[in-house]
Design an enzyme around this catalytic site. Structure first.
Site, PDB file in Angstrom:
ATOM      1  N   GLU A  91       0.878  -1.177  -0.017  1.00 19.78           N
ATOM      2  CA  GLU A  91      -0.094  -0.172   0.135  1.00 19.78           C
ATOM      3  C   GLU A  91       0.967   1.121   0.080  1.00 19.78           C
ATOM      4  O   GLU A  91       2.023   1.477   0.558  1.00 19.78           O
ATOM      5  CB  GLU A  91      -0.762   0.023   1.162  1.00 19.78           C
ATOM      6  N   CYS A 104       3.425   8.260   1.826  1.00 18.46           N
ATOM      7  CA  CYS A 104       3.587   7.293   2.743  1.00 18.46           C
ATOM      8  C   CYS A 104       3.969   6.045   2.115  1.00 18.46           C
ATOM      9  O   CYS A 104       2.909   5.454   1.499  1.00 18.46           O
ATOM     10  CB  CYS A 104       2.482   7.211   3.757  1.00 18.46           C
ATOM     11  N   CYS A 115       4.182  -6.403  15.907  1.00 18.65           N
ATOM     12  CA  CYS A 115       3.503  -5.276  16.782  1.00 18.65           C
ATOM     13  C   CYS A 115       2.272  -5.768  16.866  1.00 18.65           C
ATOM     14  O   CYS A 115       1.459  -5.715  15.685  1.00 18.65           O
ATOM     15  CB  CYS A 115       3.969  -4.066  16.210  1.00 18.65           C
ATOM     16  N   CYS A 337      -1.493   1.850   8.515  1.00 22.77           N
ATOM     17  CA  CYS A 337      -0.442   0.764   7.952  1.00 22.77           C
ATOM     18  C   CYS A 337      -0.908  -0.537   7.805  1.00 22.77           C
ATOM     19  O   CYS A 337      -1.376  -1.258   8.747  1.00 22.77           O
ATOM     20  CB  CYS A 337       0.489   0.924   8.938  1.00 22.77           C
TER      21      CYS A 337
HETATM   22  N1  SAH Z   1       7.838  -0.292  10.646  1.00 22.37           N
HETATM   23  C1  SAH Z   1       7.992   1.161  10.960  1.00 22.37           C
HETATM   24  C2  SAH Z   1       7.473   2.093  10.077  1.00 22.37           C
HETATM   25  C3  SAH Z   1       5.985   1.630   9.605  1.00 22.37           C
HETATM   26  S1  SAH Z   1       4.831   1.549  10.747  1.00 22.37           S
HETATM   27  C4  SAH Z   1       7.672   1.529  12.466  1.00 22.37           C
HETATM   28  O1  SAH Z   1       7.288   0.786  13.046  1.00 22.37           O
HETATM   29  O2  SAH Z   1       8.083   2.731  13.017  1.00 22.37           O
HETATM   30  C5  SAH Z   1       4.580   3.483  10.860  1.00 22.37           C
HETATM   31  C6  SAH Z   1       3.908   3.902  12.402  1.00 22.37           C
HETATM   32  O3  SAH Z   1       2.618   3.416  12.430  1.00 22.37           O
HETATM   33  C7  SAH Z   1       4.565   3.300  13.539  1.00 22.37           C
HETATM   34  O4  SAH Z   1       4.992   4.313  14.372  1.00 22.37           O
HETATM   35  C8  SAH Z   1       3.594   2.282  13.911  1.00 22.37           C
HETATM   36  O5  SAH Z   1       4.026   1.936  15.447  1.00 22.37           O
HETATM   37  C9  SAH Z   1       2.522   2.880  13.679  1.00 22.37           C
HETATM   38  N2  SAH Z   1       1.153   2.108  13.707  1.00 22.37           N
HETATM   39  C10 SAH Z   1       1.073   1.002  13.215  1.00 22.37           C
HETATM   40  N3  SAH Z   1      -0.158   0.432  13.595  1.00 22.37           N
HETATM   41  C11 SAH Z   1      -0.824   1.331  14.204  1.00 22.37           C
HETATM   42  C12 SAH Z   1      -2.336   1.684  14.517  1.00 22.37           C
HETATM   43  N4  SAH Z   1      -3.180   0.662  14.279  1.00 22.37           N
HETATM   44  N5  SAH Z   1      -2.589   2.887  14.882  1.00 22.37           N
HETATM   45  C13 SAH Z   1      -1.666   3.734  14.977  1.00 22.37           C
HETATM   46  N6  SAH Z   1      -0.477   3.858  14.668  1.00 22.37           N
HETATM   47  C14 SAH Z   1      -0.047   2.809  14.094  1.00 22.37           C
HETATM   48 FE1  SF4 Z   2       5.728  -3.048  13.840  1.00 19.92          FE
HETATM   49 FE2  SF4 Z   2       3.908  -2.662  11.838  1.00 19.92          FE
HETATM   50 FE3  SF4 Z   2       6.104  -0.960  11.849  1.00 19.92          FE
HETATM   51 FE4  SF4 Z   2       6.261  -3.606  11.364  1.00 19.92          FE
HETATM   52  S1  SF4 Z   2       5.185  -1.960  10.008  1.00 19.92           S
HETATM   53  S2  SF4 Z   2       7.507  -2.564  12.820  1.00 19.92           S
HETATM   54  S3  SF4 Z   2       4.642  -4.467  12.622  1.00 19.92           S
HETATM   55  S4  SF4 Z   2       4.448  -1.061  13.422  1.00 19.92           S
END
Ligand code: SAH
Ligand code: SF4
Length: 349
Positions: A91, A104, A115, A337
């Site tokens: 995406e 993005c 996560c 994301c």
């Molecule tokens: N993997 C990297 C970048 C992609 S995720 C990282 O984790 O930083 C980009 C951001 O979206 C990160 O800060 C992540 O913690 C956050 N994120 C993921 N799922 C989310 C959700 N359901 N609500 C809000 N932020 C979220």
């Molecule tokens: Fe964590 Fe999602 Fe970022 Fe992967 S993309 S590191 S699972 S927040």
């Protein structure tokens, strides 16, 4: 067949001179692809026809195919689901707010970090994207904007995947897009976000780049952070914050921490106080972005209420930690994301 966006300018030059074409033709193609944002070889109208035919026969104009294109009701967010050559999906999101136009972009199909509140994390890891696949997402959004006489102002590497788990390809893509003879996007207009892979933060610090760094923190105690972000078991908070301090010391740049507020989990006064403690003694140039959770399907947690968000910010303000509350965008189109791909999988079940 190679994709155009996997080739460097020397690669492209070798290719066309190998066909008996003059070297300047490679520069011309480069200019069309990266400066004039041509959508196809056919659009490169001042290339000789036989060269265009050969390019079409032997080089793929990009590896992304649009599978879905959705717009939020307020018109501010546009999300594209792409199919890659091997059928995998990623995406890319384009956000319009104020005068900013932010793309993005994704760096992996899926993510290995798991996560718990992240839709991408719940899918698991498919594969790394190539530099060309990363570059192409940016150019795609650039082309969409160009049709409206508009242009990208920022790129955030915060889509699907963990960029520092695909470090070389991610930075190769950034280098490509920075090329002054190409897309010419200044380093300071990029932000790369990491879940906190300590050795890679250290490596990045040593490169002294002008690219902005964001670290997904989300919790200020090891117990809670390990529950939400399993990678914390490998790189706990002490090591993470030490690497962040090292980055700031080495680059002189401020760092951003991200914090998605989850009701009753990480939005408590105790977490806010722990965060102040973590980022003090001594303080260093950083900023905390808080955003209410964008609740994905498979996670029971809820977004914090407006009151709890405000209370959390108030404690940080009082503790002298700069903090901004961000607005969630594109909720109605699953702009979080990995959420669009997840919803497609859900629909197909
Ligand atoms: N993997 C990297 C970048 C992609 S995720 C990282 O984790 O930083 C980009 C951001 O979206 C990160 O800060 C992540 O913690 C956050 N994120 C993921 N799922 C989310 C959700 N359901 N609500 C809000 N932020 C979220
Ligand atoms: Fe964590 Fe999602 Fe970022 Fe992967 S993309 S590191 S699972 S927040």
């Amino acid at each position: 067949m190679p994709s155009l966006f996997e080739l460097s300018l020397p690669d492209l030059t070798a290719l066309v001179t190998g066909w008996g074409q003059p070297a300047f033709r490679a520069k011309q193609i480069w200019g069309w692809a990266y400066q004039r944002l041509a959508p196809s070889f056919d659009a490169m109208t001042d290339l000789p026809k036989d060269l265009r035919q050969r390019l079409k026969a032997e080089v793929q104009f990009g590896a992304l195919t649009q599978a879905l294109d959705v717009h939020s009701r307020d018109g501010g967010t546009n999300k594209v689901l792409f199919r890659l050559a091997d059928g995998r999906q990623i995406e890319t999101v384009l956000m319009h707010y104020d005068r900013r136009r932010t793309a993005c972009i994704s760096t992996q199909a899926g993510c290995a970090m798991g996560c718990v509140f992240c839709a991408t994390g719940q899918m698991g890891f498919d594969r790394n994207l190539t530099p060309g696949e990363i570059v192409e997402q940016v150019l795609w959004m650039g082309r969409l904007l160009k049709k409206k006489d508009d242009a990208l102002s920022n790129v955030v590497i915060m889509g699907m995947g963990e960029p520092f788990h695909n470090y070389a390809a991610t930075l190769a893509a950034v280098d490509r897009l920075e090329d002054p003879d190409g897309f010419a996007f200044g380093a300071r207009r990029f932000t790369v976000s990491t879940v906190g892979l300590v050795p890679m933060i250290e490596k990045f610090a040593g490169e002294h780049r002008q690219v902005n760094l964001a670290v997904s923190l989300h919790a200020a105690t090891d117990d809670l952070r390990s529950e939400l972000l399993p990678i914390n078991k490998k790189y706990p908070l002490n090591a993470l914050i030490a690497a962040c301090r090292q980055y700031v010391a080495a680059t002189g740049r401020r760092l951003t921490f991200e914090w998605a507020l989850i009701e009753g989990k990480n939005d408590t006064p105790a977490q806010a106080q722990a965060l102040i403690k973590l980022l003090s003694h001594p303080k260093f140039p950083c900023h905390v972005n808080v955003i209410p959770l964008n609740p994905p399907h498979d996670y029971a947690g809820a977004a914090s209420t407006r009151e709890r968000v405000a209370a959390f910010k108030e404690i940080l303000d009082a503790g002298g930690i700069p903090c901004t509350v961000r607005v969630r965008r594109g909720i109605d189109i699953n702009a979080g994301c990995g959420q669009l791909r997840a919803s497609q999988i859900e629909n197909a079940k």
